[in-house]
Enzyme design. Structure first.
Site, PDB file in Angstrom:
ATOM      1  N   HIS A 274      21.033  -0.080   4.417  1.00 37.27           N
ATOM      2  CA  HIS A 274      21.307   0.158   2.998  1.00 37.27           C
ATOM      3  C   HIS A 274      22.775   0.445   2.712  1.00 37.27           C
ATOM      4  CE1 HIS A 274      20.451   1.117  -1.127  1.00 37.27           C
ATOM      5  NE2 HIS A 274      21.019   2.298  -1.005  1.00 37.27           N
ATOM      6  N   CYS A 275      23.594   0.615   3.757  1.00 35.94           N
ATOM      7  CA  CYS A 275      24.971   1.057   3.508  1.00 35.94           C
ATOM      8  C   CYS A 275      26.015  -0.043   3.653  1.00 35.94           C
ATOM      9  CB  CYS A 275      25.309   2.227   4.435  1.00 35.94           C
ATOM     10  SG  CYS A 275      24.418   3.745   4.042  1.00 35.94           S
ATOM     11  N   ILE A 276      26.220  -0.518   4.877  1.00 34.13           N
ATOM     12  CA  ILE A 276      27.372  -1.384   5.135  1.00 34.13           C
ATOM     13  C   ILE A 276      27.332  -2.691   4.343  1.00 34.13           C
ATOM     14  CG2 ILE A 276      28.721  -2.538   6.925  1.00 34.13           C
ATOM     15  CD1 ILE A 276      27.802  -0.426   8.863  1.00 34.13           C
ATOM     16  N   ILE A 278      26.177  -3.133   1.432  1.00 34.02           N
ATOM     17  CA  ILE A 278      26.121  -2.863  -0.005  1.00 34.02           C
ATOM     18  C   ILE A 278      27.306  -2.047  -0.508  1.00 34.02           C
ATOM     19  CG2 ILE A 278      24.793  -1.619  -1.777  1.00 34.02           C
ATOM     20  CD1 ILE A 278      22.267  -2.457  -0.278  1.00 34.02           C
ATOM     21  N   ASP A 279      27.622  -0.955   0.194  1.00 35.81           N
ATOM     22  CA  ASP A 279      28.608   0.006  -0.318  1.00 35.81           C
ATOM     23  C   ASP A 279      29.971  -0.590  -0.661  1.00 35.81           C
ATOM     24  OD1 ASP A 279      26.556   1.722   0.112  1.00 35.81           O
ATOM     25  OD2 ASP A 279      27.476   2.817   1.760  1.00 35.81           O
TER      26      ASP A 279
END
Length: 437
Positions: A274-276, A278-279
């Site tokens: 969910h992080c790399i 998207i962020d």
């Protein structure tokens, strides 16, 4: 006694009741740690099934120890509910809800907005509200603060608002919620002090205070953008090295012998979680407000996003060398989770690889000891158990996720052709036909 002094005293004496909004990969581990630290914790979630699981002591998050959850539920230290009116009972609340991108690659802050509004609706004087969801710089000030101040609360005096980014790394054996250092930035100095006080009473890791929520928000995006860009570099090097007949994995092993100025990042079939993936796009979106184009970030995204297609192209090539087409070929895909030793398939690049296999008419099956089923290509798919016969009958065995549970020597012994996108067979006696990314 001021609201600030009263809340600090409650926190220090562990008399404060703590709320956690969102009981997913970030929220549940945090709720459990706060309960273990001696606080009464109320977990909030919109999913009734998830709330029921928590209240029954049924763990669904890999980074939570099953017995810890059972013990906290049995002792009454932790309860879960869908009733946001219970916010009235808490002294401090953390927002740990998803912050996805919409179809236009723009931030979807609807979950944060909904949570902030529910908290504001049930707020009272002397509360601490901390946003933990990863988001663009300015979110705490633009969304959380106005919602609470609309109820007549005064930031830094009767309500304390801060941002503290989650740093959960699913599957990490060394760093968990408890011992990972925390960054905290409050809207005022008192906001920062209150939030830092709570985290210091709960966590073993250092708590680093910064001057504003925006600093903390940008810090988290910078962390993930750093990885995003360096993984893109590793992927680009892998593509170039393959064309040049050079083993990129050996290149990286050699480079990381340098004790300074280099940090090893590895190529793979694409980015997941969910992080790399998207962020960094939160930052590219926000940068447009300032008439700035984040070229490096967007180029890295382009490289990383094309890796699943590159994997399929390579798979076609290695099959062609054996006189076979991808259409109709028996392909065994090892792993669908986005990283090793976890059950998380969010944004997994393997899903895109499976979509390509489906489009090209491959006869594929997916093996993953951590994932029983997953949604892909508009349908629910089941994983299967790995067997020698399966490997022997496969035209291509594609190592997509390097789970530790896989018997790589068996895979090497029984497979006719292995395409390893993770260098998982490093140190293993290789099959006759073995190809690395």
């Amino acid at each position: 006694m001021s609201s600030f002094e009263t809340l600090i005293k409650k926190i220090e004496n562990r008399e404060a009741v703590i709320g956690v909004v969102g009981l997913g990969y970030v929220g549940l581990p945090l709720a459990v740690e706060k309960a273990k630290a001696g606080y009464k914790v109320i977990g909030f979630d919109v999913q009734q099934s998830r709330v029921e699981q928590v209240n029954q002591g049924i763990n669904y998050i890999g980074d939570v120890v099953d017995q810890d959850l059972v013990d906290m539920i049995k002792s009454g230290q932790l309860i879960a509910t869908t009733d946001y009116a219970r916010i009235q009972d808490v002294d401090a609340v953390a927002i740990c809800v998803p912050t996805p991108l919409d179809i236009y690659q723009q931030p979807d802050t609807s979950y944060v907005e909904s949570s902030a509004n529910e908290i504001a609706k049930n707020s009272h004087e002397g509360m601490l509200v901390v946003l933990e969801s990863t988001t663009y710089p300015g979110t705490t000030e633009e969304i959380v603060r106005p919602a609470l101040e609309a109820k007549g609360l005064v930031t830094g005096e009767t309500v304390f608002i801060a941002y503290s980014p989650e740093r959960v790394d699913p599957g990490n054996k060394q760093f968990k919620t408890k011992n990972t250092p925390k960054v905290v930035g409050g809207i005022t100095a008192n906001c920062t002090k209150v939030a830092a006080s709570l985290y210091r009473n709960v966590l073993e890791g250092d708590v680093f205070e910064v001057s504003s929520p925006a600093i903390a928000e940008m810090e988290k995006i910078f962390e993930n953008t750093f990885r995003h860009i360096n993984i893109a570099l590793a992927n680009e090097m892998a593509i170039l090295c393959e064309k040049m007949g050079i083993d990129v994995w050996e290149v990286i092993d050699a480079a990381k012998t340098k004790p300074y100025g280099y940090m090893a990042f590895y190529p793979g079939p694409g980015l997941g979680g969910h992080c790399i993936p998207i962020d960094p796009f939160y930052l590219t979106w926000k940068a447009r407000e300032y008439n700035y184009h984040t070229r490096l970030i967007e180029l890295a995204g382009e490289i990383n996003n094309t890796m699943p297609e590159y994997v399929i192209t390579r798979a076609m090539q290695v099959l062609n060398e054996e006189g076979k087409a991808l259409r109709g070929a028996k392909v065994t895909v090892l792993g669908v989770a986005y990283k090793k030793d976890i059950d998380d398939v969010r944004e997994s690049p393997v899903l895109k690889i499976i979509e390509f296999l489906e489009q090209h008419g491959a006869d594929y099956q997916v093996v993953d000891p951590y994932v029983a089923s997953f949604k892909c290509c508009g349908k629910r798919m089941e994983t299967v158990q790995l067997t020698k016969e399966m490997l022997q009958q496969s035209d291509l065995v594609l190592v997509a996720t390097d789970h530790s549970d896989f018997d790589y020597q068996m895979i090497a012994n029984e497979s006719k052709l292995v395409f390893d996108t993770r260098n998982a067979l490093k140190g293993i006696t290789k099959p006759n036909k073995y190809v690395k990314l």
